[in-house]
Scaffold this motif. Structure first.
Motif, PDB file in Angstrom:
ATOM      1  N   THR A 171       0.814  -1.216   0.000  1.00  0.00           N
ATOM      2  CA  THR A 171       0.000   0.000   0.000  1.00  0.00           C
ATOM      3  C   THR A 171       0.849   1.268   0.000  1.00  0.00           C
ATOM      4  O   THR A 171       0.439   2.287  -0.553  1.00  0.00           O
ATOM      5  CB  THR A 171      -0.950   0.024   1.211  1.00  0.00           C
ATOM      6  OG1 THR A 171      -0.189  -0.115   2.418  1.00  0.00           O
ATOM      7  CG2 THR A 171      -1.962  -1.108   1.122  1.00  0.00           C
ATOM      8  N   GLN A 174       1.887   1.895  -3.532  1.00  0.00           N
ATOM      9  CA  GLN A 174       0.731   2.384  -4.283  1.00  0.00           C
ATOM     10  C   GLN A 174       0.478   3.863  -3.992  1.00  0.00           C
ATOM     11  O   GLN A 174       0.155   4.643  -4.891  1.00  0.00           O
ATOM     12  CB  GLN A 174      -0.494   1.545  -3.932  1.00  0.00           C
ATOM     13  CG  GLN A 174      -0.394   0.091  -4.389  1.00  0.00           C
ATOM     14  CD  GLN A 174      -1.476  -0.790  -3.797  1.00  0.00           C
ATOM     15  OE1 GLN A 174      -2.454  -0.305  -3.225  1.00  0.00           O
ATOM     16  NE2 GLN A 174      -1.308  -2.104  -3.923  1.00  0.00           N
ATOM     17  N   ARG A 175       0.646   4.249  -2.726  1.00  0.00           N
ATOM     18  CA  ARG A 175       0.450   5.651  -2.347  1.00  0.00           C
ATOM     19  C   ARG A 175       1.467   6.543  -3.050  1.00  0.00           C
ATOM     20  O   ARG A 175       1.124   7.605  -3.581  1.00  0.00           O
ATOM     21  CB  ARG A 175       0.577   5.810  -0.834  1.00  0.00           C
ATOM     22  CG  ARG A 175       0.317   7.226  -0.346  1.00  0.00           C
ATOM     23  CD  ARG A 175       0.768   7.430   1.086  1.00  0.00           C
ATOM     24  NE  ARG A 175       2.202   7.259   1.241  1.00  0.00           N
ATOM     25  CZ  ARG A 175       3.104   8.189   0.886  1.00  0.00           C
ATOM     26  NH1 ARG A 175       2.717   9.323   0.342  1.00  0.00           N
ATOM     27  NH2 ARG A 175       4.382   7.959   1.061  1.00  0.00           N
ATOM     28  N   TYR A 205      -8.600   4.389  -2.576  1.00  0.00           N
ATOM     29  CA  TYR A 205      -7.575   4.218  -1.548  1.00  0.00           C
ATOM     30  C   TYR A 205      -7.586   5.414  -0.609  1.00  0.00           C
ATOM     31  O   TYR A 205      -6.711   6.255  -0.626  1.00  0.00           O
ATOM     32  CB  TYR A 205      -6.214   4.072  -2.243  1.00  0.00           C
ATOM     33  CG  TYR A 205      -5.057   3.776  -1.322  1.00  0.00           C
ATOM     34  CD1 TYR A 205      -5.032   2.612  -0.561  1.00  0.00           C
ATOM     35  CD2 TYR A 205      -3.983   4.655  -1.233  1.00  0.00           C
ATOM     36  CE1 TYR A 205      -3.970   2.341   0.275  1.00  0.00           C
ATOM     37  CE2 TYR A 205      -2.908   4.394  -0.409  1.00  0.00           C
ATOM     38  CZ  TYR A 205      -2.911   3.226   0.338  1.00  0.00           C
ATOM     39  OH  TYR A 205      -1.849   2.956   1.173  1.00  0.00           O
ATOM     40  N   ASP A 326      -9.043  -3.129  -6.653  1.00  0.00           N
ATOM     41  CA  ASP A 326      -7.748  -3.796  -6.612  1.00  0.00           C
ATOM     42  C   ASP A 326      -7.987  -5.307  -6.669  1.00  0.00           C
ATOM     43  O   ASP A 326      -9.115  -5.749  -6.867  1.00  0.00           O
ATOM     44  CB  ASP A 326      -6.922  -3.384  -5.386  1.00  0.00           C
ATOM     45  CG  ASP A 326      -7.555  -3.806  -4.065  1.00  0.00           C
ATOM     46  OD1 ASP A 326      -8.368  -4.752  -4.053  1.00  0.00           O
ATOM     47  OD2 ASP A 326      -7.247  -3.174  -3.035  1.00  0.00           O
ATOM     48  N   THR A 329      -8.408  -6.716  -2.026  1.00  0.00           N
ATOM     49  CA  THR A 329      -9.341  -6.271  -0.990  1.00  0.00           C
ATOM     50  C   THR A 329     -10.746  -6.745  -1.339  1.00  0.00           C
ATOM     51  O   THR A 329     -11.453  -6.112  -2.115  1.00  0.00           O
ATOM     52  CB  THR A 329      -9.338  -4.739  -0.848  1.00  0.00           C
ATOM     53  OG1 THR A 329      -7.990  -4.291  -0.713  1.00  0.00           O
ATOM     54  CG2 THR A 329     -10.157  -4.304   0.354  1.00  0.00           C
TER      55      THR A 329
END
Length: 522
Positions: A171, A174-175, A205, A326, A329
């Motif tokens: 994550t 991805q951020r 997100y 995604d 999730t």
């Protein structure tokens, strides 16, 4: 002319040079209409091998200043559009396939740094005479170049979501990636158009769903881009005529993607079928069976039952709004089914909010996966399916009853016959192999009894039609009498060949099936 900045038009030229090229330049007319508007940010997601890269190459060839593409487009549909001349080769295009950079470093930040270094190298080479404040900052350079030249940039980013597919659980990476895209594109005056493609829609997100300036065009929300997602029916008919291929078979194998009322065919499979002269599972043959297995094995209540219903030919209602875009999730079966829509394994009907298996090619992949997963009686139904059809055609009613009995056990939820549709679902699954030679229709239950199954032989198939009537706790003879009383169905009224009337009953107390088959010659 560079590699990423104002590239040449050879990528699109190769598409035009191919034996089969279907003109999708109408897409350019749509993108022309949104240049320098509030809608200038477009994220187009569709399954693999559905022409995403071809469209990206087409847009780069049309808009980019690196080469004169007038002759290339002069005979294509876009040449007749009023906006054709206005935008032809008028922009600085940055055309990037993110997969080229995703593995350049062990970290996403390293990959981004490498991408920026490449872009800055080409920008400095092309605009060395521009007085840029900071040649190490791509956003600063782009602003300075635009301020001096007044020529805006068009960004064409292919495989935008590769980070989310390759680093599914990272994550933080991805951020970082979303921050990079946001800073590069959002609210920047140098952006005339940003066109991104991928398999997944933009990731939801938290605060970093902040690519919220993008309009999402997807398999669940095609908007006015539906006809550019794959081949349309008229385009496929023209190809079938050109290659002397059966349109009916092409439709059975590769049609079925319902994009807001427009029927879309799998372009990769249609092309391979036309060129090879055979109908085959071309699209899924390039993907491992494990890709589908991972998702349909997920332990969400009711997911397995829905998969069985889908393979049997039913549709299932789905809430697509909870999907977070995604591949990791998942909070419900709806999330899994929605992902399968985006991957191309299911199609979504917007009006009914339902998913279904689009065509025979995909149904075969589901059936193969279920067999290998060995889903108990479901897999058994598929394995005895050919034998069941042969027994039916031979009018061996006792064997038909025995094979259906073999395919059914009370401890399998979908096979419990809890309602009328469950009985029809199980029987249609048991007759799965018949779909290769027959067109099958499921009719909803009526006041007189359970759902009928109607099988009409396909063109050039010399077999009798089948009308199957299902009864619970009533005799199979009663089922035959009901078929006669109805005088068949609308689907079979005009059929002129022989017909087999098949009455199948299930005794819930004895937990046994019985069958009666009667032949009618017309």
């Amino acid at each position: 002319m560079g590699i990423y900045l104002n590239p040449d038009n050879m990528g699109f030229q190769q598409a035009i040079n191919s034996e089969i090229y279907v003109d999708k330049t109408g897409l350019i007319k749509v993108t022309n209409s949104i240049i320098y508007t509030e809608q200038k940010y477009i994220c187009v997601s569709r399954p693999r091998r559905f022409g995403k890269s071809m469209a990206a190459n087409m847009l780069a060839a049309y808009y980019g200043r690196g080469v004169d593409s007038r002759e290339m487009f002069s005979e294509l549909k876009i040449s007749g559009a009023e906006s054709f001349e206005k935008h032809l080769n008028k922009y600085n295009v940055i055309r990037v396939n993110m997969t080229d950079f995703s593995k350049k470093s062990e970290t996403v930040q390293g990959s981004i740094d490498y991408l920026c270094k490449r872009l800055l190298h080409e920008l400095k080479k092309e605009f060395s005479d521009v007085d840029c404040f900071d040649w190490n900052d791509p956003v600063s350079v782009l602003n300075d170049v635009y301020a001096e030249t007044k020529i805006p940039f068009i960004f064409i980013i292919d495989e935008w979501d590769c980070i989310f597919r390759e680093r599914q659980n990272d994550t933080e990476a991805q951020r970082i990636y979303l921050d990079f895209l946001r800073n590069l594109l959002k609210d920047q005056t140098y952006v005339a158009l940003a066109y991104m493609t991928g398999i997944l829609p933009i990731k939801k997100y938290g605060v970093h769903s902040a690519l919220n300036m993008f309009t999402e065009i997807s398999m669940t929300n095609p908007e006015k881009y539906a006809e550019f997602t794959g081949f349309t029916e008229s385009e496929v008919k023209a190809l079938c005529e050109r290659y002397d291929m059966s349109f009916e078979e092409t439709r059975r194998w590769y049609d079925g993607y319902d994009l807001d009322g427009i029927s879309i065919y799998n372009p990769r499979s249609v092309v391979m079928s036309m060129l090879g002269g055979h109908f085959y599972n071309y699209w899924t043959s390039t993907e491992t069976f494990e890709a589908l297995t991972v998702y349909i094995k997920m332990n969400f209540d009711g997911l397995r039952d829905d998969i069985v219903r889908l393979v049997s030919g039913e549709s299932c209602r789905v809430d697509i709004t909870t999907f977070t875009n995604d591949m990791v999730t998942f909070n419900s079966k709806d999330d899994v089914l929605t992902l399968l829509v985006h991957l191309g394994y299911l199609t979504y009907n917007i009006a009914g909010k339902k998913v279904s298996v689009p065509n025979f090619e995909i149904a075969e992949q589901f059936a193969s996966t279920i067999r290998q997963l060995d889903w108990g009686e479901v897999a058994k139904s598929l394995k005895v399916s050919e034998e069941l059809l042969n027994a039916t055609l031979a009018c061996k009613s006792d064997k038909v009853a025995a094979l259906i009995q073999q395919s059914h056990m009370e401890d399998t939820s979908i096979l419990k016959y809890n309602d009328e549709n469950s009985l029809a679902c199980v029987i249609s699954l048991a007759y799965y192999s018949a779909r290769e030679k027959y067109e099958m229709w499921r009719e909803l239950p009526t006041g007189e009894g359970f759902a009928d199954l109607v099988f009409l032989p396909r063109k050039n198939v010399d077999l009798p039609a089948l009308v199957v009537e299902l009864k619970k706790d009533k005799s199979a003879d009663t089922a035959i009498e009901q078929i006669k009383r109805r005088q068949y169905t609308e689907k079979i009224k005009d059929y002129s060949g022989d017909i087999l009337l098949v009455g199948i009953s299930y005794d819930s107390k004895e937990k046994k099936h019985s069958c009666v088959i009667e032949k009618i010659s017309k």
